[in-house]
Design an enzyme around this catalytic site. Structure first.
Site, PDB file in Angstrom:
ATOM      1  N   TYR A  10      10.193 -15.589  65.893  1.00 18.16           N
ATOM      2  CA  TYR A  10      10.740 -14.547  66.762  1.00 18.16           C
ATOM      3  C   TYR A  10      11.263 -15.160  68.058  1.00 18.16           C
ATOM      4  O   TYR A  10      12.445 -15.192  68.314  1.00 18.16           O
ATOM      5  CB  TYR A  10       9.684 -13.474  67.038  1.00 18.16           C
ATOM      6  CG  TYR A  10      10.243 -12.269  67.764  1.00 18.16           C
ATOM      7  CD1 TYR A  10      10.947 -11.290  67.065  1.00 18.16           C
ATOM      8  CD2 TYR A  10      10.088 -12.118  69.141  1.00 18.16           C
ATOM      9  CE1 TYR A  10      11.488 -10.189  67.722  1.00 18.16           C
ATOM     10  CE2 TYR A  10      10.615 -11.018  69.795  1.00 18.16           C
ATOM     11  CZ  TYR A  10      11.313 -10.065  69.091  1.00 18.16           C
ATOM     12  OH  TYR A  10      11.847  -8.983  69.747  1.00 18.16           O
ATOM     13  N   SER A  61      15.364  -8.570  64.366  1.00 19.46           N
ATOM     14  CA  SER A  61      15.720  -8.173  65.724  1.00 19.46           C
ATOM     15  C   SER A  61      16.091  -9.418  66.526  1.00 19.46           C
ATOM     16  O   SER A  61      17.038 -10.122  66.182  1.00 19.46           O
ATOM     17  CB  SER A  61      14.569  -7.385  66.358  1.00 19.46           C
ATOM     18  OG  SER A  61      14.987  -6.723  67.517  1.00 19.46           O
ATOM     19  N   ASP A  88      19.897   2.446  62.830  1.00 24.80           N
ATOM     20  CA  ASP A  88      19.303   1.572  63.835  1.00 24.80           C
ATOM     21  C   ASP A  88      20.042   1.768  65.147  1.00 24.80           C
ATOM     22  O   ASP A  88      21.159   1.294  65.320  1.00 24.80           O
ATOM     23  CB  ASP A  88      19.385   0.108  63.388  1.00 24.80           C
ATOM     24  CG  ASP A  88      18.568  -0.820  64.283  1.00 24.80           C
ATOM     25  OD1 ASP A  88      18.207  -0.386  65.395  1.00 24.80           O
ATOM     26  OD2 ASP A  88      18.301  -1.958  63.870  1.00 24.80           O
ATOM     27  N   HIS A 103      15.389   0.749  63.033  1.00 20.71           N
ATOM     28  CA  HIS A 103      15.040  -0.626  63.377  1.00 20.71           C
ATOM     29  C   HIS A 103      13.790  -1.111  62.655  1.00 20.71           C
ATOM     30  O   HIS A 103      13.489  -2.299  62.674  1.00 20.71           O
ATOM     31  CB  HIS A 103      14.849  -0.727  64.896  1.00 20.71           C
ATOM     32  CG  HIS A 103      14.945  -2.115  65.423  1.00 20.71           C
ATOM     33  ND1 HIS A 103      16.069  -2.900  65.275  1.00 20.71           N
ATOM     34  CD2 HIS A 103      14.057  -2.886  66.105  1.00 20.71           C
ATOM     35  CE1 HIS A 103      15.868  -4.074  65.842  1.00 20.71           C
ATOM     36  NE2 HIS A 103      14.653  -4.087  66.344  1.00 20.71           N
TER      37      HIS A 103
END
Length: 713
Positions: A478, A558, A642, A677
Site C-alpha cells: 500500500y 486504491s 466508486d 471503492h
C-alpha cells in the site's frame, strides 16, 4: 522439470505448460476499439495529451457502452480458464462459516454483528441477558441483490433511539434513518446526501453529521470540496438542519462528536488527510463559545476522553509516534498540555474503556498492548494469544467487560473478553473455519531498499514449501496515507495459500508502521521511495528463490493500485502479472474528482508548482505507458459506483495499456457494476471477483488446469 513437478504436487495440478501455449487455449483477445480524442492540457508550457478524457464522463452512453464491451471481452477470457469455477467453489466453501463482531451495550441490550456464512451483508443482532438474540437490522433485506449496505450505527446514551446510515451500490453518499430502538419504528423522514460522516447524538434531542453540498454534474465524480458539520434536531425537516461548522471556514474534512459524558462537542477540521484543527465547545455552559484549541494543520489530534473539565487528547505534536496529553479547558493552549502517556520509540494507538486507557504499540507491525489509568500509571502488559494484530479494548466507562480481537495471516480472527480489573482474558468467540492454520508459516524478514532503508515484510506459505523459484507468489503493498498493514486473516488469502501460493506483504514507506517520519518519507517529492521499496521487495523474493519473475504477481488497491501501476510501468520485467485495483492512476487530474484534492498531503498536485508537476508526470501510470513495451498480464479492477477513486483512472490506464502493449500478455479490465471503492461490497461479488483474479493470475503464470481437487473439496 523436476522442480516444476514438485511445484505441481504442492499446487495439486496435473500439468504445467508455457504461458504462451496456455493463452492459445482461449481465443485471441480482441480488445474493443477505444476512440482517441484530441484533448491537450498545457502545464507550465508542457503539452500533455489526454486522448481518453471522454471516459471521465460516467453518465454518457458512450462510456456505458465502453464498459459493457470491456466487461464482455474480460468475461469471455475468464470463462475459458478451466479451473475458475473450482477456485470459486473452494473459496465459497471456506467462506461459509459463522462470523461475529464484539458486542457493545446500549441500554438494556447487547448488540453484535453476525454473518451466518455466505450472507451478502452482516446482520445486526441484539440480546437481553438471559434471552435469545433477535435480529435488529438486516441489510440483506434492503435490496434484492445485496448491494445496499449498513454503515454507521449510533445510539443515544440511554439506548432508546438509533440513527443508522446506508450506502446504495457502494457509493460514499449515504442516507440516514432514525428509529426508535425499543420498538424499531421509523421516527421521521430519511436524511439524504450525507458523505464522510460520523453520527453523534446529543442527549435524545438530535445528532451531528457531516456532508458536502450536492455537487453540480455527476455525484459520482464531481468535485466535493467544502465539508460542513450539521446538527439535526429530531422531529424537524432536514432543510432546517443547522450548519455548526464549515459555512465560513472552507475545510475538506469536518467531523463532530460528543464526549461520553455529553459535556463537550469536539470538532476536527482538515484540508487534507493529514493534520487537523481542533475545536471544543462546552455544552453544559449555556451560550459557550466554540474554542479553537489548535489552529493549524501541522499535526493530528483527537479527543479520546473527558472527565470533569479535563480533556484527554491523542496527538503527534512533538511526538511523531503519538502520545496522550491532558489539559483543562480553561488552559487549553498546547503549551499547557501535560503528558499522560509519553511518546515511545513505537507507534501508539489508544482506546478507552472501563475508565482506563489501552495503549496498543506497533512493533514492526506487530501488536503489544498495555493498560494505563487516567493518570498515566502503567497497570499491566496484556498477554495476547500470540504474535499478530490486536484491536478493541474500547467501551463505556461503566463497562465491566471489554472485548478485543486477535488475528494474523494464518489465524482467523477470534474474540476475547477482558476483565479490566483483573487483566484476565477469556476466549469469547472462535470461528470454525475449514482451514488448517497449523500447516502454514508466517515469517517476518527485513530487506534493503534502493537507498539503504531497511523495510519489513511478512511472507506466508505452506510449511515444507521448497524455495526453488517456481512458487506462484502475490506481493501486496500500500505505502501511503499513514496506513499500516498489520497481520490479518482473510479467506481470500487462505484460498491462495491452499493452492500452494505464497503471500507476501511489504510494509512500505508512506505507511504508518513507524510513525510520522515513515509516512512523510513516502509523500510528495519522496513518493518514489514507496515504489523503490516495493521493487526491492520483489527483488528480495526472487533473489531468495521464493519465486521468480515468471511466477510473481503484484497487487494493491486504491493508493496501492497506484503502487502497482507505477511499479509495472517502471519495471515491467519484474513480474508476470499485475493486479491494480481501484487505483489512483492519473496523477495530473486526481485532485479534480470528488474529494481527491484532500490527498495532496501525500501526493502534491500538478497545480502546486512546476517542479511538482514534473515529478508527478514522471511516475503517473496513465502517462508512463510506453509504446511497444511488453507489460505483464494485467487485470485492472474497479467499480462503476466508486466515487472515491473514480473509475476513469482505471478506464484510461487500461486503454493506454491495450493500445501500446507488445507481446501476448493480455490486458483486461473488470468493472463491477453496483459497486464502489470496496466497503459494503456483497460477499457474492467478492467471491466472484477473487475467483477471477486468482484464475487470471495462475493461468498467465502457465497453469493449465486443476486436475485434482484443492484440499478439502
Amino acid at each position: 522439470m523436476n522442480n516444476k513437478l514438485k511445484f505441481l504436487m504442492s499446487m495439486m495440478l496435473s500439468a504445467i505448460i508455457s504461458s504462451n501455449y496456455a493463452q492459445q487455449s482461449v481465443p485471441a483477445v480482441k480488445y474493443p476499439i477505444t476512440k482517441k480524442g484530441n484533448t491537450i492540457d498545457n502545464y507550465y508550457g508542457k503539452e500533455v495529451q489526454d486522448p481518453y478524457r471522454w471516459l471521465e464522463d460516467d453518465r454518457s452512453t458512450e462510456t456505458e457502452a465502453w464498459v459493457k464491451s470491456q466487461n464482455d471481452v474480460t468475461q469471455e477470457f475468464l470463462d475459458h480458464i478451466p479451473y475458475r469455477n473450482q477456485i470459486k467453489e473452494r473459496m465459497t466453501k471456506l467462506w461459509n462459516y459463522e462470523k461475529y463482531s464484539s458486542p457493545t451495550r446500549h441500554g438494556e441490550y447487547e448488540y453484535f454483528y453476525k454473518n451466518d456464512g455466505l450472507q451478502n451483508q452482516y446482520v445486526l443482532y441484539r440480546q437481553k441477558k438471559g434471552m435469545d438474540a433477535e435480529i435488529f437490522l438486516d441489510p440483506n433485506t434492503f435490496s434484492e441483490d445485496g448491494t445496499t449496505s449498513l454503515s454507521n450505527v449510533s445510539f443515544t446514551k440511554d439506548g432508546s433511539k438509533v440513527a443508522y446510515s446506508i450506502s446504495e451500490g457502494g457509493s460514499d453518499w449515504r442516507k440516514v434513518i432514525v428509529m426508535d430502538a425499543l420498538n424499531k419504528e421509523i421516527l421521521e423522514d430519511t436524511i439524504t446526501d450525507v458523505k464522510f460522516s460520523s453520527l453523534s447524538w446529543y442527549k435524545n434531542e438530535g445528532f451531528y453529521y457531516s456532508s458536502y453540498d450536492k455537487p453540480d454534474g455527476s455525484e459520482l465524480s464531481a468535485k466535493t470540496d467544502q465539508h460542513k458539520l450539521y446538527y439535526h434536531k429530531l422531529g424537524t425537516p432536514q432543510n432546517q438542519d443547522k450548519v455548526v461548522f464549515g459555512l465560513d471556514q472552507k475545510r475538506r474534512y469536518v467531523f463532530g462528536y460528543i464526549t461520553e459524558d455529553q459535556q463537550f462537542l469536539v470538532i476536527t477540521a482538515a484540508v487534507s488527510t493529514s493534520g487537523n484543527e481542533l475545536y471544543i465547545k462546552n455544552l453544559k455552559k449555556q451560550d459557550s463559545e466554540l474554542i479553537c484549541v489548535v489552529d493549524n494543520f501541522e499535526n493530528d489530534h483527537s479527543v479520546i476522553h473527558s472527565k470533569g473539565n479535563q480533556i484527554y487528547v491523542s496527538t503527534n505534536l512533538n511526538a511523531q509516534n503519538k502520545k496522550v496529553v491532558s489539559f483543562d479547558l480553561n488552559s487549553y493552549h498546547p503549551v499547557h498540555w501535560k503528558d499522560v502517556i509519553p511518546e515511545t520509540e513505537n507507534v501508539l494507538s489508544i482506546s478507552t474503556g472501563s475508565g482506563y486507557f489501552f495503549a496498543e504499540y506497533m512493533i514492526d507491525a506487530i501488536s503489544k498492548v498495555y493498560q494505563f489509568d487516567l493518570k498515566g500509571n502503567k497497570i499491566r502488559e496484556i498477554e495476547l494469544p500470540g504474535v499478530g494484530s490486536c484491536s478493541g479494548f474500547s467501551g463505556k466507562i461503566k463497562d465491566k467487560t471489554l472485548y478485543y480481537s486477535f488475528t494474523n495471516y494464518t489465524t482467523p480472527s477470534s474474540i476475547y473478553e477482558f476483565d479490566a480489573s483483573t487483566g484476565k482474558s477469556n476466549l469469547f468467540k472462535k470461528p470454525k473455519v475449514g482451514f488448517d492454520s497449523d500447516a502454514y508459516d508466517s515469517k517476518q524478514i527485513f530487506y534493503t531498499s534502493k537507498d539503504g532503508t531497511k523495510v519489513p515484510m511478512i511472507i506466508t506459505f505452506k510449511k515444507g514449501t521448497e524455495l526453488d523459484g517456481n512458487n506462484p507468489t502475490i506481493l501486496y503493498g500500500y505505502g501511503g496515507f499513514n496506513v499500516s498493514l498489520t497481520p490479518s486473516f482473510s479467506i481470500v488469502n487462505a484460498t491462495w495459500l491452499e493452492m500452494g501460493g505464497i503471500y507476501a506483504v511489504a510494509n512500505l514507506r508512506g505507511g504508518g508502521e513507524y510513525g510520522k517520519a515513515w509516512h512523510d518519507a513516502g509523500t510528495q517529492m519522496k513518493k518514489q521511495n514507496v515504489f523503490d521499496d516495493f521493487i526491492a521487495a520483489a527483488e528480495y523474493l526472487i533473489k531468495e528463490k521464493y519465486t521468480s519473475s515468471e511466477y510473481l504477481a503484484i497487487r494493491g488497491g486504491s493508493n496501492g493500485g497506484l503502487l502497482v501501476g507505477a511499479t509495472m510501468t517502471q519495471r515491467p520485467d519484474l513480474m508476470k502479472v499485475a493486479l491494480p485495483a481501484v487505483g489512483v492512476l492519473d496523477m495530473l487530474r486526481y485532485h479534480t474528482f470528488t474529494a481527491g484534492a484532500g490527498w495532496a498531503y501525500d501526493y502534491g498536485t500538478s497545480e502546486q508548482s512546476e517542479e511538482m508537476f514534473h515529478y508527478l508526470y514522471g511516475y503517473s501510470p496513465v502517462h508512463n505507458v510506453k509504446k511497444d513495451v511488453k507489460y505483464p498480464a494485467t487485470l485492472v479492477t474497479t467499480g462503476d459506483h466508486d466515487d472515491r477513486v473514480v473509475p476513469a483512472h482505471s478506464f484510461k490506464f487500461a486503454s493506454e495499456l491495450q493500445d501500446k502493449q507488445a507481446g501476448l500478455n493480455p490486458v483486461l479490465i473488470r468493472i463491477e457494476t453496483q459497486a464502489g471503492h470496496g466497503a459494503g461490497t456483497p460477499v457474492s461479488k467478492i467471491i466472484d471477483q477473487y475467483a477471477d483474479i486468482f484464475s487470471f493470475t495462475l493461468f498467465n503464470m502457465g497453469i493449465s488446469e486443476l486436475n485434482a481437487p484443492i484440499k478439502n473439496f
